[in-house]
Design a protein around this motif. Structure first.
Motif, PDB file in Angstrom:
ATOM      1  N   VAL A 104       1.043  -1.488   0.245  1.00  0.00           N
ATOM      2  CA  VAL A 104       0.133  -0.287   0.119  1.00  0.00           C
ATOM      3  C   VAL A 104       0.614   1.306  -0.266  1.00  0.00           C
ATOM      4  O   VAL A 104       2.193   1.397   1.108  1.00  0.00           O
ATOM      5  N   SER A 105      -0.004   2.911  -0.510  1.00  0.00           N
ATOM      6  CA  SER A 105       1.011   3.616  -0.399  1.00  0.00           C
ATOM      7  C   SER A 105      -0.009   4.667  -0.643  1.00  0.00           C
ATOM      8  O   SER A 105      -1.036   4.436  -0.509  1.00  0.00           O
ATOM      9  N   PHE A 106       0.462   5.700  -0.991  1.00  0.00           N
ATOM     10  CA  PHE A 106       0.228   7.093  -1.118  1.00  0.00           C
ATOM     11  C   PHE A 106       0.347   7.768  -2.557  1.00  0.00           C
ATOM     12  O   PHE A 106       1.491   8.237  -2.538  1.00  0.00           O
ATOM     13  N   ILE A 107      -0.611   9.172  -2.664  1.00  0.00           N
ATOM     14  CA  ILE A 107      -0.009   9.908  -3.402  1.00  0.00           C
ATOM     15  C   ILE A 107      -0.817  11.047  -2.856  1.00  0.00           C
ATOM     16  O   ILE A 107      -1.894  11.523  -3.065  1.00  0.00           O
ATOM     17  N   HIS A 108       0.303  12.436  -3.050  1.00  0.00           N
ATOM     18  CA  HIS A 108      -0.042  13.946  -2.679  1.00  0.00           C
ATOM     19  C   HIS A 108      -0.757  14.061  -3.614  1.00  0.00           C
ATOM     20  O   HIS A 108       0.147  14.631  -3.908  1.00  0.00           O
ATOM     21  N   LEU A 109      -1.477  14.662  -3.847  1.00  0.00           N
ATOM     22  CA  LEU A 109      -2.246  14.546  -4.751  1.00  0.00           C
ATOM     23  C   LEU A 109      -3.279  16.342  -4.964  1.00  0.00           C
ATOM     24  O   LEU A 109      -4.094  16.502  -3.765  1.00  0.00           O
ATOM     25  N   ASP A 110      -2.828  16.816  -6.110  1.00  0.00           N
ATOM     26  CA  ASP A 110      -3.341  18.162  -6.296  1.00  0.00           C
ATOM     27  C   ASP A 110      -3.915  18.189  -7.569  1.00  0.00           C
ATOM     28  O   ASP A 110      -3.472  17.727  -8.571  1.00  0.00           O
ATOM     29  N   TYR A 111      -5.875  17.685  -7.794  1.00  0.00           N
ATOM     30  CA  TYR A 111      -6.657  17.874  -8.545  1.00  0.00           C
ATOM     31  C   TYR A 111      -6.969  18.403  -8.572  1.00  0.00           C
ATOM     32  O   TYR A 111      -7.539  18.923  -8.092  1.00  0.00           O
ATOM     33  N   LEU A 112      -6.620  18.720 -10.418  1.00  0.00           N
ATOM     34  CA  LEU A 112      -7.313  19.858 -11.492  1.00  0.00           C
ATOM     35  C   LEU A 112      -8.227  19.225 -12.048  1.00  0.00           C
ATOM     36  O   LEU A 112      -8.566  17.953 -12.416  1.00  0.00           O
ATOM     37  N   ASN A 113      -9.165  20.494 -12.595  1.00  0.00           N
ATOM     38  CA  ASN A 113     -10.695  19.734 -12.805  1.00  0.00           C
ATOM     39  C   ASN A 113     -10.121  19.519 -14.551  1.00  0.00           C
ATOM     40  O   ASN A 113     -10.866  19.622 -15.120  1.00  0.00           O
TER      41      ASN A 113
ATOM     42  N   ARG B  69       0.709  15.194 -16.102  1.00  0.00           N
ATOM     43  CA  ARG B  69       0.989  15.258 -14.058  1.00  0.00           C
ATOM     44  C   ARG B  69       2.228  15.646 -14.078  1.00  0.00           C
ATOM     45  O   ARG B  69       3.194  15.704 -14.781  1.00  0.00           O
ATOM     46  N   ARG B  70       2.362  16.724 -13.343  1.00  0.00           N
ATOM     47  CA  ARG B  70       3.925  17.086 -12.888  1.00  0.00           C
ATOM     48  C   ARG B  70       3.957  16.563 -11.374  1.00  0.00           C
ATOM     49  O   ARG B  70       3.524  17.313 -10.296  1.00  0.00           O
ATOM     50  N   ARG B  71       5.057  16.324 -11.278  1.00  0.00           N
ATOM     51  CA  ARG B  71       5.835  15.466  -9.841  1.00  0.00           C
ATOM     52  C   ARG B  71       5.538  16.143  -8.614  1.00  0.00           C
ATOM     53  O   ARG B  71       6.509  17.585  -8.907  1.00  0.00           O
ATOM     54  N   HIS B  72       5.757  16.191  -7.594  1.00  0.00           N
ATOM     55  CA  HIS B  72       6.091  17.541  -6.702  1.00  0.00           C
ATOM     56  C   HIS B  72       6.233  16.134  -5.494  1.00  0.00           C
ATOM     57  O   HIS B  72       5.881  14.776  -5.621  1.00  0.00           O
ATOM     58  N   ARG B  73       6.643  16.360  -4.377  1.00  0.00           N
ATOM     59  CA  ARG B  73       7.613  15.932  -3.360  1.00  0.00           C
ATOM     60  C   ARG B  73       6.618  14.736  -2.742  1.00  0.00           C
ATOM     61  O   ARG B  73       5.156  15.665  -2.496  1.00  0.00           O
TER      62      ARG B  73
ATOM     63  N   GLY C  78      -4.786  12.200 -16.361  1.00  0.00           N
ATOM     64  CA  GLY C  78      -3.079  12.137 -15.351  1.00  0.00           C
ATOM     65  C   GLY C  78      -2.868  11.179 -14.227  1.00  0.00           C
ATOM     66  O   GLY C  78      -1.984   9.957 -14.262  1.00  0.00           O
ATOM     67  N   LEU C  79      -3.851  10.669 -13.500  1.00  0.00           N
ATOM     68  CA  LEU C  79      -4.273  10.337 -12.081  1.00  0.00           C
ATOM     69  C   LEU C  79      -3.960   8.984 -12.703  1.00  0.00           C
ATOM     70  O   LEU C  79      -3.699   8.904 -12.169  1.00  0.00           O
TER      71      LEU C  79
END
Length: 105
Positions: free
Chosen positions: A31-40, A46-50, A59-60
């Motif tokens: 299991v893992s996580f994605i810190h997501l900034d979901y755009l409309n 996809r633009r990666r960030h920490r 992209g998602l």
């Protein structure tokens, strides 16, 4: 241990980690996580960030497909970095993304 909650990373990073886990734990969940900034914008690249990425629907979906191929069984979406109202982003993810991975009856 029932599973491995892995540090967030790219699909490529999870290939190695998931393989390590499978070698010692077999089919137990990874299991893992994605810190997501979901755009409309569904076509937003996809633009990666920490710890995650900024993207739209397409992209998602690609990211989740790549995570699945990397051996990730479950993904948590973390909306701490989300710039839009979280309730709207959750609605859009449920409406436009989850159905790709789960059959609805």
């Amino acid at each position: 241990m029932s599973g491995w909650l892995a540090y967030p990373g790219t699909p490529e990073e999870h290939v190695h980690r998931a393989n390590l886990w499978r070698n010692v734990a077999g089919d137990k969940p990874y299991v893992s996580f994605i810190h997501l900034d979901y755009l409309n914008d569904p076509k937003a690249p996809r633009r990666r960030h920490r710890f995650g990425l900024q993207t739209g629907r397409d992209g998602l979906i690609r990211e989740l497909e790549e995570m699945q191929s990397a051996g990730v069984n479950h993904i948590g979406l973390h909306f701490r970095r989300n710039q839009a109202p979280v309730d709207e982003s959750l609605r859009l993810v449920a409406q436009d993304v989850l159905g790709v991975f789960h059959e609805t009856n």
